[in-house]
Design an enzyme around this catalytic site. Structure first.
Site, PDB file in Angstrom:
ATOM      1  N   ASP A 118      -1.014  11.651   4.620  1.00 60.40           N
ATOM      2  CA  ASP A 118      -2.179  10.788   3.819  1.00 60.40           C
ATOM      3  C   ASP A 118      -2.618  11.480   3.268  1.00 60.40           C
ATOM      4  OD1 ASP A 118      -3.089   8.747   3.401  1.00 60.40           O
ATOM      5  OD2 ASP A 118      -4.057   8.412   4.830  1.00 60.40           O
ATOM      6  N   SER A 119      -3.663  11.295   2.551  1.00 58.31           N
ATOM      7  CA  SER A 119      -5.026  11.735   1.657  1.00 58.31           C
ATOM      8  C   SER A 119      -6.131  12.220   2.880  1.00 58.31           C
ATOM      9  CB  SER A 119      -5.698  10.935   0.537  1.00 58.31           C
ATOM     10  OG  SER A 119      -5.572   9.971   1.051  1.00 58.31           O
ATOM     11  N   CYS A 131      -2.417  -0.129   0.230  1.00 59.42           N
ATOM     12  CA  CYS A 131      -3.683   1.059   0.882  1.00 59.42           C
ATOM     13  C   CYS A 131      -3.660   0.866   1.637  1.00 59.42           C
ATOM     14  CB  CYS A 131      -5.037   0.886   0.005  1.00 59.42           C
ATOM     15  SG  CYS A 131      -6.505   2.090   0.671  1.00 59.42           S
ATOM     16  N   GLU A 176     -13.996   3.392   6.775  1.00 63.24           N
ATOM     17  CA  GLU A 176     -14.264   4.892   7.412  1.00 63.24           C
ATOM     18  C   GLU A 176     -15.512   4.775   7.929  1.00 63.24           C
ATOM     19  OE1 GLU A 176     -12.664   7.811   5.261  1.00 63.24           O
ATOM     20  OE2 GLU A 176     -11.664   7.864   5.064  1.00 63.24           O
ATOM     21  N   CYS A 203       0.348   7.277   1.550  1.00 62.36           N
ATOM     22  CA  CYS A 203      -0.600   7.668   1.243  1.00 62.36           C
ATOM     23  C   CYS A 203      -0.401   6.532   0.233  1.00 62.36           C
ATOM     24  CB  CYS A 203      -1.814   8.884   0.236  1.00 62.36           C
ATOM     25  SG  CYS A 203      -2.834   8.527  -1.186  1.00 62.36           S
ATOM     26  N   HIS A 237      -6.220   1.509   3.706  1.00 62.30           N
ATOM     27  CA  HIS A 237      -7.098   1.393   4.721  1.00 62.30           C
ATOM     28  C   HIS A 237      -6.824  -0.215   4.513  1.00 62.30           C
ATOM     29  CE1 HIS A 237      -7.981   5.533   4.184  1.00 62.30           C
ATOM     30  NE2 HIS A 237      -9.034   5.657   4.308  1.00 62.30           N
TER      31      HIS A 237
HETATM   32  N1  DGL Z   1      -4.993   6.491   0.749  1.00 63.46           N
HETATM   33  C1  DGL Z   1      -5.388   6.108   0.375  1.00 63.46           C
HETATM   34  C2  DGL Z   1      -4.565   4.836  -0.363  1.00 63.46           C
HETATM   35  O1  DGL Z   1      -3.607   4.952   0.008  1.00 63.46           O
HETATM   36  C3  DGL Z   1      -6.956   5.767   0.729  1.00 63.46           C
HETATM   37  C4  DGL Z   1      -7.834   7.013   0.227  1.00 63.46           C
HETATM   38  C5  DGL Z   1      -7.701   7.551  -0.574  1.00 63.46           C
HETATM   39  O2  DGL Z   1      -8.455   7.245  -1.279  1.00 63.46           O
HETATM   40  O3  DGL Z   1      -7.440   8.464  -0.725  1.00 63.46           O
HETATM   41  O4  DGL Z   1      -4.621   5.343  -1.407  1.00 63.46           O
END
Ligand code: DGL
Length: 279
Positions: free
Chosen positions: A14-15, A194, A162, A77, A196
């Site tokens: 993931d990012s 997403c 976050e 992600c 989050h």
């Molecule tokens: N992990 C990213 C997503 O699911 C969200 C956070 C980011 O913008 O890196 O799109």
């Protein structure tokens, strides 16, 4: 017979921290599988970056996972799944799963009125990947979907998650504002596109009840749909781990202390040990 491939880990990328919601679902449903998680916290957010940059970062991250014994790679992600999945599938011979297609298929399966909403980062929404995948899952074309699929970026929910503000008045107001156009468009199914957003599911349901007179909306969490597809894929390739307690290892590219601390909100349990790596 058990060989090294059965015992190899599922790599999850993931990012940053949010993909721990996906890792949590995999750990819950497939507890025997070892997980190696990599969060690119040094480069987060991906959601505001160009497609070319997301592909470049994602390839480097997956290269790191491939240094370990992994048998499949999960792109947790949504932004990376939207922009880099094809490139990553060419990058390795291992099976690579993204979250968009499972999420789209799940939405197509549960929608009753055929009106589907998708919330995600700016980059995910801009890519059109969910619209294409939903059209595909419904067996139609994007043009024929017309206004039955409504998409909107919900960027503020990333920093709010976050911050751990999963039930804060500011978050409540933000969700109310973000939900309004979906309610107005009479959406019956909402894809939380997403990493989050799943932590806000209870609050989204509450806001729908309190502010939108219980407008019925099925929330689709891509993590659940992805885990079902991962389990099927591992079984089909005869790659399921033997019965045991799977080990979890966490890597991030910056601020490991914060990753471990904030990560518990997303993982729903201890995130340790956390190792710092450079890509
Ligand atoms: N992990 C990213 C997503 O699911 C969200 C956070 C980011 O913008 O890196 O799109």
């Amino acid at each position: 017979m058990t060989n090294a491939m059965h015992k190899a880990a599922v790599g999850v990328f993931d990012s940053g921290i949010g993909g721990l919601t996906v890792a949590a679902e995999i750990a819950r449903r497939l507890p025997e599988e070892d997980l190696i998680y990599l969060g690119d916290t040094a480069r987060l957010p991906y959601g505001t970056k160009s497609a070319a940059t997301v592909v470049r970062y994602s390839e480097r991250a997956v290269d790191l996972l491939l240094r370990y014994p992994v048998k499949a790679v999960v792109i947790a992600c949504n932004t990376a799944s939207a922009h880099a999945l094809e490139a990553l599938r060419k990058h390795t011979d291992l099976p690579v799963l993204g979250v968009i297609e499972p999420g789209a298929r799940a939405a197509a399966a549960v929608t009753r009125g055929g009106r589907i909403g998708v919330a995600g980062t700016e980059a995910t929404i801009r890519s059109g990947a969910y619209q294409a995948a939903i059209a595909n899952a419904l067996g139609t074309s994007r043009e024929a979907l017309g206004d039955r699929v409504v998409t909107r970026p919900w960027p503020l929910l990333v920093p709010l998650a976050e911050e751990g503000w999963v039930d804060h008045p500011v978050t409540r107001l933000t969700i109310e504002t973000y939900l309004a156009p979906f309610v107005e468009a009479d959406i019956d199914t909402l894809v939380l596109g997403c990493t989050h957003y799943p932590v806000f599911k209870p609050l989204i349901r509450q806001v729908l009840d309190d502010r939108f007179r219980g407008h019925p909306m099925t929330l689709v969490d891509s993590a659940e749909a992805l885990t079902t597809e991962l389990a099927t894929l591992l079984a089909e390739h005869d790659l399921r781990a033997p019965a045991r307690d799977g080990r979890r290892s966490f890597f991030c590219t910056d601020a490991p202390e914060r990753f471990g601390r904030v990560g518990t909100v997303f993982f729903g349990g201890d995130v340790a040990p956390v190792f710092s790596v450079d890509l």
